[in-house]
Enzyme design. Sequence first.
Site, short mmCIF file in Angstrom:
data_model
loop_
_atom_site.label_atom_id
_atom_site.label_comp_id
_atom_site.label_asym_id
_atom_site.label_seq_id
_atom_site.Cartn_x
_atom_site.Cartn_y
_atom_site.Cartn_z
N GLU A 100 0.89 -1.17 0.00
CA GLU A 100 0.00 0.00 0.00
C GLU A 100 0.92 1.21 0.00
O GLU A 100 1.51 1.55 1.03
CB GLU A 100 -0.89 -0.02 1.25
CG GLU A 100 -1.77 1.21 1.40
CD GLU A 100 -2.44 1.30 2.77
OE1 GLU A 100 -2.80 0.25 3.35
OE2 GLU A 100 -2.59 2.43 3.27
N ARG A 130 1.47 10.05 0.94
CA ARG A 130 2.02 11.05 1.87
C ARG A 130 3.23 11.73 1.29
O ARG A 130 3.70 12.74 1.81
CB ARG A 130 2.43 10.37 3.17
CG ARG A 130 1.25 9.87 3.94
CD ARG A 130 1.72 9.19 5.17
NE ARG A 130 0.67 8.33 5.64
CZ ARG A 130 0.71 7.69 6.78
NH1 ARG A 130 1.75 7.81 7.56
NH2 ARG A 130 -0.28 6.93 7.12
N LYS A 176 -11.08 -0.32 6.28
CA LYS A 176 -9.84 -0.22 7.03
C LYS A 176 -10.23 0.28 8.43
O LYS A 176 -10.95 1.28 8.54
CB LYS A 176 -8.92 0.80 6.34
CG LYS A 176 -7.67 1.15 7.11
CD LYS A 176 -6.78 2.07 6.29
CE LYS A 176 -5.52 2.43 7.07
NZ LYS A 176 -4.47 3.01 6.24
C1 3PG Z 1 -1.43 4.01 7.73
O1 3PG Z 1 -1.25 4.96 6.99
O2 3PG Z 1 -2.15 3.07 7.41
C2 3PG Z 1 -0.79 3.98 9.06
O3 3PG Z 1 -0.14 5.16 9.33
C3 3PG Z 1 0.14 2.87 9.27
O4 3PG Z 1 0.25 2.79 10.63
P1 3PG Z 1 1.57 2.32 11.35
O5 3PG Z 1 2.69 3.17 10.80
O6 3PG Z 1 1.32 2.56 12.81
O7 3PG Z 1 1.77 0.86 11.04
#
Ligand code: 3PG
Length: 219
Positions: free
Chosen positions: A46, A50, A133
């Site tokens: 995924e 960002r 999700k």
């Molecule tokens: C996301 O964008 O799905 C989360 O920020 C991932 O979360 P994590 O970095 O705590 O695993």
Amino acid sequence: MTTTPTPSVLTELAARLLVPVVVLQDARDAALLADALVAGGLPVAEVTFRTPAAPEAIRIMAERGDVLVGAGTVLTVAQVDQAVAAGARYVVSPGTSRAVVERCLEHGVAALPGAVTATEVQAALELGLDTVKFFPAGTSGGAAAIKALAAPFGGVAFVPTGGIGPSTLGEYLALRAVVAVGGSWMVPAERVAAGDRSGLVDIISAAVATARAARPPAA
Ligand code: 3PG
């Protein structure tokens, strides 16, 4: 009335049990990461919007043809278009946006919007979806909250993500309502930036082994 799109993608995600959440600063790192994911037995990514590297990174990973590539942190319709043009087969958002989901349906790609409350789950159902999700999982009640939501929403599948790691993975995968668990811990950004292929393969393989061990056999 819309229907759930491309169920095969969600079935494929579910079969992998894990969804690595990838944040790439430099799209040139995508090739090495894709290679490490395949070598580690987890050909899924995924790739989050960002960073501006996302569309190019998706393109590089998708072109291989052996990685199930999706886009993450998709907040706008324009990003859906960019993600799909780059080859993303599913689109993940932190929350549920009607505009984003409808654009995914138009493109025929799977939408995986965020939902952590009963109201949000119902909103996703109204958009024709049956998989959400659960984000941010750790601070939204964790596995106990999913278990509670799964009682009234028996047909809904959850992909908890956010604040999960090897020590809590098992709590989530123990629930049948959880089809896969997302997280960035299995693809640490610093290892990717350092080009540490073997370190990445080790972490990814360990995550796969932990997930398989944690999953109870199908009833
Ligand atoms: C996301 O964008 O799905 C989360 O920020 C991932 O979360 P994590 O970095 O705590 O695993």
